[in-house]
Design a protein around this motif. Structure first.
Motif, PDB file in Angstrom:
ATOM      1  N   ALA A   1       0.834  -1.206   0.000  1.00  0.00           N
ATOM      2  CA  ALA A   1       0.000   0.000   0.000  1.00  0.00           C
ATOM      3  C   ALA A   1       0.868   1.255   0.000  1.00  0.00           C
ATOM      4  O   ALA A   1       0.623   2.191  -0.768  1.00  0.00           O
ATOM      5  CB  ALA A   1      -0.926  -0.005   1.213  1.00  0.00           C
TER       6      ALA A   1
ATOM      7  N   THR B   1       2.588   1.655  -3.396  1.00  0.00           N
ATOM      8  CA  THR B   1       1.647   2.023  -4.452  1.00  0.00           C
ATOM      9  C   THR B   1       1.224   3.483  -4.326  1.00  0.00           C
ATOM     10  O   THR B   1       1.187   4.221  -5.313  1.00  0.00           O
ATOM     11  CB  THR B   1       0.416   1.104  -4.411  1.00  0.00           C
ATOM     12  N   PHE B   2       0.944   3.911  -3.087  1.00  0.00           N
ATOM     13  CA  PHE B   2       0.539   5.305  -2.891  1.00  0.00           C
ATOM     14  C   PHE B   2       1.689   6.252  -3.232  1.00  0.00           C
ATOM     15  O   PHE B   2       1.480   7.301  -3.847  1.00  0.00           O
ATOM     16  CB  PHE B   2       0.046   5.532  -1.462  1.00  0.00           C
TER      17      PHE B   2
ATOM     18  N   ARG C   1       1.830   6.634  -6.962  1.00  0.00           N
ATOM     19  CA  ARG C   1       0.763   7.504  -7.477  1.00  0.00           C
ATOM     20  C   ARG C   1       1.068   8.969  -7.192  1.00  0.00           C
ATOM     21  O   ARG C   1       0.909   9.834  -8.045  1.00  0.00           O
ATOM     22  CB  ARG C   1      -0.573   7.129  -6.831  1.00  0.00           C
TER      23      ARG C   1
ATOM     24  N   LEU D   1      -6.527   0.096   1.052  1.00  0.00           N
ATOM     25  CA  LEU D   1      -5.224   0.764   1.135  1.00  0.00           C
ATOM     26  C   LEU D   1      -4.410   0.637  -0.156  1.00  0.00           C
ATOM     27  O   LEU D   1      -3.726   1.575  -0.542  1.00  0.00           O
ATOM     28  CB  LEU D   1      -4.410   0.201   2.307  1.00  0.00           C
TER      29      LEU D   1
ATOM     30  N   LEU E   1      -4.062  14.276  -2.311  1.00  0.00           N
ATOM     31  CA  LEU E   1      -3.798  12.930  -1.784  1.00  0.00           C
ATOM     32  C   LEU E   1      -4.947  11.993  -2.134  1.00  0.00           C
ATOM     33  O   LEU E   1      -4.740  10.857  -2.580  1.00  0.00           O
ATOM     34  CB  LEU E   1      -3.598  12.978  -0.265  1.00  0.00           C
TER      35      LEU E   1
ATOM     36  N   HIS F   1      -4.793   8.743  -4.740  1.00  0.00           N
ATOM     37  CA  HIS F   1      -5.123   7.379  -4.312  1.00  0.00           C
ATOM     38  C   HIS F   1      -6.241   6.779  -5.156  1.00  0.00           C
ATOM     39  O   HIS F   1      -6.274   5.579  -5.397  1.00  0.00           O
ATOM     40  CB  HIS F   1      -5.528   7.382  -2.832  1.00  0.00           C
TER      41      HIS F   1
END
Lengths: 101, 290
Positions: free
Chosen positions: A16, A19-20, A23, B110, B164, B168
């Motif tokens: 997670a 990946t965040f 991005r 997540l 943010l 996501h």
């Protein structure tokens, strides 16, 4: 078939976070990323190459039944370009092959 | 959820899970809130966004963000159906990895990148180590760097929390949908992206958790051929990623075949090695093939 994974949460959190970060990096780095040239070409080609590698691993790890079902699914994907249809045909083919051959 | 690469959203190779005509109908029925100013500049994926070339008309819009948000939700619905099926299949796989509903839900919320979740869990079920499974998943998500970079002008000037959140919620599906909608001359932006992404997140969570619950009712998934669902899914996804350049893929397949059949390395490493060498081949080849 069921295999306990000792602790899944570290795997989840690391994936997670990575990946965040990826991005957000795209948003923040923006223009500084290569838009063309070797690096951009490689990065663009990476997903397709990873997916085709994964398909190769999955199909080659099986036996002749998996190879045949893989060929059928490939034909359906080429003709229909439909994800649900390809999945349904693949599952049906492997089921038939395992039960009757 | 890897159904498009950072190329063109209108690519005929794009995976067809039911798209445009009905979307257009829905929009007509609604009385399109999008303002018909052709915005070809931002419609070109990966084109460097020029400062001030596409002022976001929704920035201080009273009720406009809301209608744009719901338009995004509506437009994504055919794609969400495909994601739901994919999510159910992932839930079945997660159950094979002995993940419960909570773990699956936390992972979906997540990580929110279906193809990498599937790769990681599939590798774990196959008995690969956690590290090589995660490396494969992260490598697959590197494409998202280009995806969010290509639409960075959507995030410009927004409060941090919106940046943010938007980052996501950006996936292949709502990204491609937004570019496709813009290519038709409808000006949509941040809230359209977030609407589509939010709808996908909810769909993904419901579908994956349902898959886990449903799996407990299936004594032996393999007997039903469910283990093959992913192979078939990845074949369909590969089809949608085809860019007409054979050599990189041939390299990947050859490397994997050599490593797996020769039992040189663990299959998870073969997967990453094959993918990276294929990408290297693509970067060496002279012409742009996209």
């Amino acid at each position: 078939m069921t295999q306990a994974v000792a602790d899944i949460y570290p795997v989840i959190f690391i994936l997670a976070l990575a990946t965040f970060s990826i991005r957000l990096s795209g948003v923040l780095l923006g223009q500084r990323l290569p838009q063309s040239g070797r690096w951009a070409r490689g990065l663009k080609a990476l997903p397709g190459c990873l997916i085709i590698s994964l398909v190769s691993v999955l199909v080659l790890s099986g036996g002749p039944r998996e190879w045949l079902a893989g060929a059928v699914a490939t034909a359906v994907a080429l003709l229909s370009r439909s994800l649900p249809l390809t999945m349904a045909t693949g599952i049906a083919t492997i089921w038939l092959l395992r039960h009757f051959f | 959820m890897l159904k498009n690469t950072p190329n063109s959203p209108d690519d005929p190779n794009t995976l067809n899970i039911g798209n445009s005509p009905n979307i257009r109908n829905i929009r007509n029925r609604l009385g399109d809130p999008g303002h018909q100013s052709p915005d070809k500049e931002s419609a070109a994926p990966l084109a460097p966004a020029e400062e001030g070339s596409s002022p976001d008309v929704f920035q201080e819009g009273s009720s406009v963000p809301r209608s744009e948000f719901w338009l995004g939700v509506l437009d994504i619905s055919p794609l969400a159906l495909g994601v739901a099926i994919y999510g159910l299949a992932f839930g079945l796989l997660a159950a094979q990895a002995a993940m419960d509903e909570l773990e699956t839900g936390v992972m979906g919320a997540l990580v929110f990148a279906g193809s990498s979740q599937i790769v990681v869990v599939e590798r774990l079920v196959a008995g690969a180590g956690a590290v090589s499974a995660v490396v494969a998943g992260i490598a697959l998500n590197l494409r998202l760097l280009l995806v969010t970079a290509s639409i960075r002008e959507v995030f410009r000037g927004r409060p941090l929390w919106q940046q943010l959140l938007g980052a996501h919620l950006t996936t292949d599906e709502n990204w491609a949908l937004m570019l496709a909608t813009r290519a038709r001359g409808v000006t949509v932006g941040y809230w359209y992206l977030v609407g589509g992404g939010g709808a996908l997140l909810v769909t993904w969570l419901i579908a994956t958790v349902c898959g886990v619950l449903f799996a407990s009712a299936i004594p032996e998934p393999r007997a039903l051929g469910m283990d093959f669902a992913f192979t078939a899914a990845f074949i369909a996804i590969a089809r949608s990623l085809w860019r007409g350049d054979l050599w990189p893929w041939l390299t990947s397949v050859a490397v994997v075949a050599l490593v797996v059949l020769g039992k040189l390395l663990d299959p998870s490493h073969a997967l990453v090695l094959g993918g990276v060498l294929g990408a290297v081949m693509a970067s060496w080849r002279k012409e742009e093939t996209a």
